[in-house]
Design an enzyme around this catalytic site. Structure first.
Site, PDB file in Angstrom:
ATOM      1  N   ASP A   1       1.007  -0.963  -0.037  1.00 10.93           N
ATOM      2  CA  ASP A   1      -0.074   0.153   0.051  1.00 10.93           C
ATOM      3  C   ASP A   1       0.929   1.011  -0.176  1.00 10.93           C
ATOM      4  O   ASP A   1       1.930   0.894   0.158  1.00 10.93           O
ATOM      5  CB  ASP A   1      -0.936  -0.433   1.258  1.00 10.93           C
ATOM      6  CG  ASP A   1      -2.186   0.035   0.898  1.00 10.93           C
ATOM      7  OD1 ASP A   1      -2.278   1.379  -0.012  1.00 10.93           O
ATOM      8  OD2 ASP A   1      -3.289   0.335   1.787  1.00 10.93           O
TER       9      ASP A   1
ATOM     10  N   ASP B   1     -10.654   2.197  -3.560  1.00  9.11           N
ATOM     11  CA  ASP B   1     -11.242   1.696  -1.411  1.00  9.11           C
ATOM     12  C   ASP B   1     -12.875   2.079  -2.356  1.00  9.11           C
ATOM     13  O   ASP B   1     -13.546   1.659  -1.161  1.00  9.11           O
ATOM     14  CB  ASP B   1     -10.963   1.811  -0.992  1.00  9.11           C
ATOM     15  CG  ASP B   1      -9.311   2.351  -0.212  1.00  9.11           C
ATOM     16  OD1 ASP B   1      -8.946   1.204  -0.260  1.00  9.11           O
ATOM     17  OD2 ASP B   1      -8.590   2.908   0.705  1.00  9.11           O
TER      18      ASP B   1
HETATM   19  C1  GLA Z   1      -5.641   2.348   1.753  1.00  7.08           C
HETATM   20  C2  GLA Z   1      -5.870   1.077   1.195  1.00  7.08           C
HETATM   21  C3  GLA Z   1      -7.247  -0.244   1.838  1.00  7.08           C
HETATM   22  C4  GLA Z   1      -6.579  -0.790   3.722  1.00  7.08           C
HETATM   23  C5  GLA Z   1      -6.325   0.498   4.518  1.00  7.08           C
HETATM   24  C6  GLA Z   1      -5.246  -0.143   5.465  1.00  7.08           C
HETATM   25  O1  GLA Z   1      -6.937   2.786   2.177  1.00  7.08           O
HETATM   26  O2  GLA Z   1      -6.762   1.210  -0.754  1.00  7.08           O
HETATM   27  O3  GLA Z   1      -7.667  -1.117   1.066  1.00  7.08           O
HETATM   28  O4  GLA Z   1      -5.452  -1.969   2.886  1.00  7.08           O
HETATM   29  O5  GLA Z   1      -5.218   1.223   2.528  1.00  7.08           O
HETATM   30  O6  GLA Z   1      -4.816   1.287   6.433  1.00  7.08           O
END
Ligand code: GLA
Length: 729
Positions: A478, A548
C-alpha cells in the site's frame, strides 16, 4: 522483419500498424507516419514540407523552403534551435545554454526487446516476438548524445519508446526535460482522452476536442496518482468502441509524469509523454548517462476496443512477470472492511474457517497487525508483529490458516513512516523533508526517503524477516499519501530536483529485490485504492487494488475506465458488505459478484455474518470463477455498454482466446423501465453456433454480433444478468 531500413527511411511494423521516420538532409530525424500497416517502404513523399512559414528559421546548412525545424514533423524535438513547439528534450550545457540540436549519427537493429536498467519495461521472452531499433543522435556543439530506443512487438500493434541521454564530453550538463515519447501527427481533427479521478472514484473517462495551443494531464504527486493516469489518447472525432483512429500512449512509470497535445498554427499536433518537467532535472557528469522510462504507443483503427485489447495483451504477456503471470490467482478474502483495525487471531481464524468452508482460497490480513497500530495514527515503519493482537506471533496464525487449506497474505505500507513510531524516533533523518521547513502530514504519516540505500536495506530486511517467519504467499503493498516537501538529506543542492525520480528508482529497486528473493510471492499494488495504478507497478505487482470504493455500481464506472488500458487480470475487485460502507447503497449479492468477477476476484466482508442464502451464493460464485477465471484473466475484453454513456446500464464481455466461451455481463446501476435492448456482441466466431448455458437457446455467432442478444426487459435497480455462451463442438 519488424524493422526495415532503406534509403534513409525506417519502417517499424507492429501488428496491424506501421511507424515510419527518415533521416533528413541535415541529419535531423523526421517523423513520417504512424497508423494502419503499410506495405511500401518508399515513404519519403510523406515528408511534410510547409512551402512558406515566415518567422520559422532555417538551419544554415539547409536553406530551403519548408525545411524549418519549426514546421517539420520531428521524431525527437529539440529546444532552442528553431522548433518553437514544446520540446522532447532540453539540456543545459556547461556554459548555461539550453539549446539542443540532435542529429543522426548511427543506428542498430537488434533481435529481441531492449531492457532498461533499474526501470520497469515491457519484455519479450522469445527474441522472435520483438525487435529493437537503437538510433543514436548527437549534438555537434556539446557532443551530447541521445540514444532513441524503439521496441517493436511484431504480433501486437504496440511500439515502445525510451531514450538514453549520454554525456561523453568532459563537462557537466543538466538534463532539464526529457520526454520518452514525442509523436508529431500531421492532423489536428482529434479528441483527447484521459483518465481522471480522485480517491474512491478513480479513472473516469474524459474526452474533449483538442484546440490550438497545449492541453494535457500530469502528476506532481510523486506517484502516478488518483487524479490523472499516465495515459493519453488522441482519437478521430468519430472514434468509438469499435471504429475510428486512436493514437494512445501509456507511461511505464509510477511517479510524476506529463502528457500533452500541442496543436500548432499549421494544424499539426505534437503528443509528448514523459517525466514531469517542473520538478525534474538531472545532473550528468562527464561519462554519465540517464535513461528515461518507457512509453508504449498503441495505434488502433478499431477504436478504443482495439486499443484496449492491444494494451491488455501487451501488459499481460510482456509486462507482468513472475510465477503469477498466467496462473489462476487465488480467490481471497481480505479482512479490511470486515474488521478494520479491530481484529485478533481469533477473529481472523473465524473468517478463515468460513472462507475454507466456502471454497475461498486465501486469507489476507490487512492493516493493523504490526507495532502498536490500532488506528491510522501510529506505527508505520515498525514492521514487527503486534503480539497483543496476534498472540504467539504470525507463525501459529499462518499455520492455523494453512491447516484449514487456505493461503495467507499480509498488508505492508513500506514507503511510509508514522511520526509516532520507533522508527521515527531512531531515524528522523530517513523522513523525506527539507531541513528547516515543516513537514505536511497526510493520514497521520510521513513518507520515507526511498532514494536512500539505508532506508531500502532496512525495509528489505524488515519485510524479509516477516515473510520468512511464516508461510506468507501474498503481499498487499500500500501507499497512502503523496509526496510533499520532497528533499533528501543525502542529495547535494544541485541535485535537489532529482529527488522525485530517485524516489521512484528506489521504490523499483526494493520491489525488484523482493521479487528476486521471494519469486513465488504474489504482490498486489495499492494506493488508497487505485492511486498508483500504472504499468510501472504492474511490472512488479500483477494485480492492483482498483479502488477503496467497493460499491458494485460505482465499480462499474471505475472498472470501465480502468479497462481502457489495464487488463482484467490486473483489476482487483471484491464483493463487500451491503449497505456499502462507502456509499450506503444496497446492491444484490449476485450483482456484487458479477461486478467483482470482472477482475481479479475476492471478498472483503465478514464471512461469519453471512446468511445461509448468501453463503450458498458465495459457493456458486466461487465455483463459477474457478471454472471461468481463465476466460476473464486471459481472454479478450469487450466493453459493450459504457455506464458513462448509458443512463442505466453497463455491459461487457470476456471472450476466450479460442473464441469458444463468452461471458456476457449486464448490470443496471439504476432502475430501467422495459425498453428495446439488443446487445450486439463482439469478437465471436461468426460461423460457430453458441449455446446459452442458462436457457439452452442457440445462436449463430454472426447473428449475435449483428442482431444481438435480446435484453428487452425491465431492470430493477442494481439487477444484473450474466450469460455464458459456449460454442457447440
Ligand atoms: C488503504 C487501502 C485499503 C486498506 C487501508 C488500510 O486505504 O486502499 O484497502 O488497506 O489502506 O489502512
Amino acid at each position: 522483419m519488424a524493422i526495415l531500413f532503406e534509403n534513409g527511411i525506417f519502417r517499424l511494423d507492429a501488428g496491424e500498424t506501421s511507424y515510419a521516420m527518415m533521416i533528413g538532409e541535415d541529419r535531423t530525424l523526421l517523423h513520417l507516419y504512424y497508423g494502419a500497416r503499410l506495405a511500401d517502404s518508399d515513404l519519403g513523399y510523406l515528408l511534410y514540407l510547409l512551402p512558406t512559414a515566415s518567422f520559422s528559421a532555417l538551419r544554415a546548412e539547409l536553406v530551403r523552403p519548408g525545411h524549418s525545424p519549426d514546421t517539420l514533423l520531428q521524431e525527437f524535438s529539440c529546444n532552442g534551435t528553431g522548433d518553437f513547439r514544446a520540446s522532447a528534450c532540453q539540456i543545459r550545457d556547461a556554459d548555461g545554454h539550453s539549446a539542443t540540436d540532435l542529429r543522426y549519427v548511427s543506428h542498430r537493429i537488434l533481435p529481441g526487446k531492449y531492457a532498461l536498467p533499474g526501470l520497469p519495461a515491457t519484455y519479450a521472452e522469445d527474441e522472435r516476438d520483438a525487435a529493437t531499433l537503437e538510433i543514436t543522435l548527437e549534438d555537434p556543439h556539446t557532443g551530447l548524445r541521445a540514444v532513441l530506443l524503439y521496441g517493436v512487438f511484431e504480433h501486437l500493434g504496440a511500439v515502445t519508446r525510451a531514450v538514453r541521454l549520454e554525456n561523453p564530453s568532459s563537462r557537466t550538463v543538466t538534463v532539464e526535460r526529457v520526454f520518452s515519447a514525442c509523436l508529431d501527427l500531421p492532423r489536428c481533427d482529434l479528441d483527447l482522452v484521459s483518465l481522471w479521478g480522485h480517491w474512491s472514484c478513480e479513472r473516469n473517462v474524459a474526452r474533449r476536442p483538442i484546440d490550438r495551443g497545449s492541453q494535457g494531464v500530469s502528476s506532481k504527486r510523486g506517484a502516478s496518482g488518483h487524479a490523472e493516469n499516465p495515459f493519453i489518447a488522441l482519437c478521430s472525432r468519430n472514434a468509438d468502441e469499435t471504429s475510428g483512429d486512436v493514437y494512445a500512449a501509456s507511461f511505464v512509470y509510477s511517479g510524476n509524469f506529463e502528457a500533452s497535445a500541442e496543436v500548432d498554427s499549421y494544424g499539426m499536433t505534437r503528443l509528448l509523454l514523459g517525466l514531469e518537467t517542473t520538478d525534474f532535472a538531472w545532473t550528468l557528469e562527464p561519462g554519465e548517462s540517464f535513461t528515461a522510462p518507457e512509453a508504449v504507443l498503441v495505434y488502433s483503427a478499431e477504436g478504443f476496443g482495439g486499443m484496449s485489447r492491444t494494451f491488455h495483451r501487451l501488459f499481460r504477456q510482456h509486462l507482468v512477470r513472475g510465477a503469477w503471470k498466467t496462473k489462476r490467482r487465488p480467490i481471497l478474502v481480505n479482512n479490511w472492511e470486515a474488521t478494520y483495525f479491530d481484529f485478533d487471531e481469533e477473529k481472523l481464524a473465524a473468517i478463515a474457517r468460513d472462507a475454507a468452508d466456502l471454497g475461498i482460497e486465501m486469507l489476507v490480513m490487512d492493516d493493523g497487525w504490526f507495532g502498536a497500530r490500532n488506528d491510522d495514527t501510529s506505527s508505520l515503519g515498525d514492521w514487527t508483529v503486534n503480539e497483543e493482537k496476534l498472540r504467539g506471533g504470525l507463525a501459529p496464525l499462518v499455520r492455523r490458516v494453512n491447516e484449514m487449506g487456505l493461503k495467507f497474505g499480509i498488508w505492508f505500507e513500506p514507503e511510509m513512516i508514522s511520526p509516532v513510531s520507533r522508527l521515527c524516533e531512531t531515524h528522523p533523518e530517513w523522513v523525506l523533508g527539507i531541513p528547516g521547513r515543516g513537514k505536511s502530514i497526510a493520514r497521520s504519516q510521513y513518507v520515507l526517503d526511498m532514494s536512500r540505500a539505508d532506508v531500502r536495506d532496512y525495509l528489505f530486511d524488515a519485510m524479509a524477516a516477516i515473510l520468512s517467519s511464516a508461510n506468507i504467499e501474498y503481499v498487499k503493498w500500500d501507499f497512502n499519501r503523496n509526496l510533499t516537501e520532497a528533499g533528501s538529506l543525502l542529495l547535494p543542492p544541485e541535485r535537489g530536483k532529482e529527488i522525485f525520480h530517485r524516489y521512484v528508482l528506489g521504490l523499483y529497486e526494493l520491489l525488484e529485490r523482493l521479487h528476486t528473493a521471494f519469486p513465488e510471492l504474489l504482490l498486489e499494488g495499492c494506493s488508497g485504492g487505485g492511486g498508483r495504478f500504472d504499468p510501472g507497478m504492474l511490472y512488479y505487482t500483477p494485480q492492483i487494488w482498483t479502488s477503496d470504493n467497493t460499491d458494485a455500481c460505482e465499480r462499474l464506472f471505475i472498472q470501465h475506465g480502468t479497462s481502457l488500458v489495464y487488463p482484467p487480470s490486473s483489476i482487483s475487485a471484491h464483493v463487500s458488505a451491503t449497505p456499502n460502507h462507502r456509499t450506503g447503497r444496497e446492491t444484490p449479492f449476485v450483482t456484487r459478484g458479477v461486478v467483482a468477477m470482472g477482475g481479479a476476484f475476492g471478498y472483503e466482508l465478514d464471512l461469519t455474518k453471512l446468511t445461509d442464502e448468501e453463503r450458498a451464493l458465495v459457493r456458486e460464485q466461487v465455483a463459477f470463477y474457478r471454472k471461468y477465471c481463465g476466460v476473464v484473466q486471459n481472454g479478450d475484453y469487450y466493453r459493450l455498454i459504457s455506464p458513462f454513456e448509458d443512463r442505466n446500464l453497463a455491459a461487457w464481455s470476456s471472450v476466450s482466446e479460442d473464441r469458444r466461451t463468452v461471458i456476457v455481463s449486464v448490470v443496471a446501476y439504476r432502475f430501467r423501465y422495459p425498453r428495446a435492448e439488443f446487445l450486439r456482441l463482439c469478437g465471436l466466431d461468426p460461423e460457430a453456433v453458441y449455446v446459452d448455458r442458462g436457457s439452452g437457446a442457440r445462436y449463430r455467432g454472426s447473428t449475435l454480433m449483428r442482431a444481438g442478444l435480446n435484453l428487452t426487459r425491465e431492470f430493477r435497480d442494481g439487477e444484473s444478468v450474466r450469460i455464458v455462451l459456449e460454442a457447440e463442438a
